[in-house]
Design a protein around this motif. Structure first.
Motif: not given
Length: 141
Positions: A105-125
């Motif tokens: 779903f191209p250009k779903s930038y804000n949905a993508l950001q919600v996901v980015l900030f919803s996890c710990p991302d310990d290894d920055e993957l």
């Protein structure tokens, strides 16, 4: 109202405690279309530390947002959205899976950001995956 004007009208100014106003903003975002409803989702999910919002009201706002329009992206991003609202985190693996689904779903930038900030991302993957998807969407335009 353009997307950019809409963005600046709600960024860091979302009326969490004024139901008529947040409903109006949700409806306006749908009128604007594209990624605007997910800009609102981002504001709904990422309540600033300076705001106090009980979970019941938060869920009510989210449910109103979700029932106001239809998009396959809503269901894809829902686990991340609900993790915010419930003050929990999804795993990095779950976030990566959700991002992979959002790729369609191209250009779903804000949905993508919600996901980015919803996890710990310990290894920055997750951040790395976010950057790759954004670059891919931008190169396709």
């Amino acid at each position: 109202m353009t997307y950019e004007e809409f963005y600046y009208s709600i960024d860091c100014k979302f009326p969490y405690h004024q139901e008529d106003e947040w409903k109006r903003i949700i409806n306006k975002s749908i009128e604007i279309g594209n990624d605007a409803p997910f800009l609102v989702l981002h504001e709904i999910c990422r309540v600033p530390a300076s705001e106090k919002l009980d979970t019941e009201k938060h869920i009510k706002m989210y449910k109103y947002w979700k029932q106001s329009f239809t998009s396959p992206v809503q269901d894809i991003v829902e686990p991340a959205s609900l993790s915010y609202i419930n003050k929990t985190e999804i795993t990095d693996s779950e976030a990566l899976d959700i991002m992979e689904k959002l790729l369609a779903f191209p250009k779903s930038y804000n949905a993508l950001q919600v996901v980015l900030f919803s996890c710990p991302d310990d290894d920055e993957l997750v951040d790395e995956k976010y950057e790759k998807i954004v670059a891919q969407w931008k190169s396709a335009t």
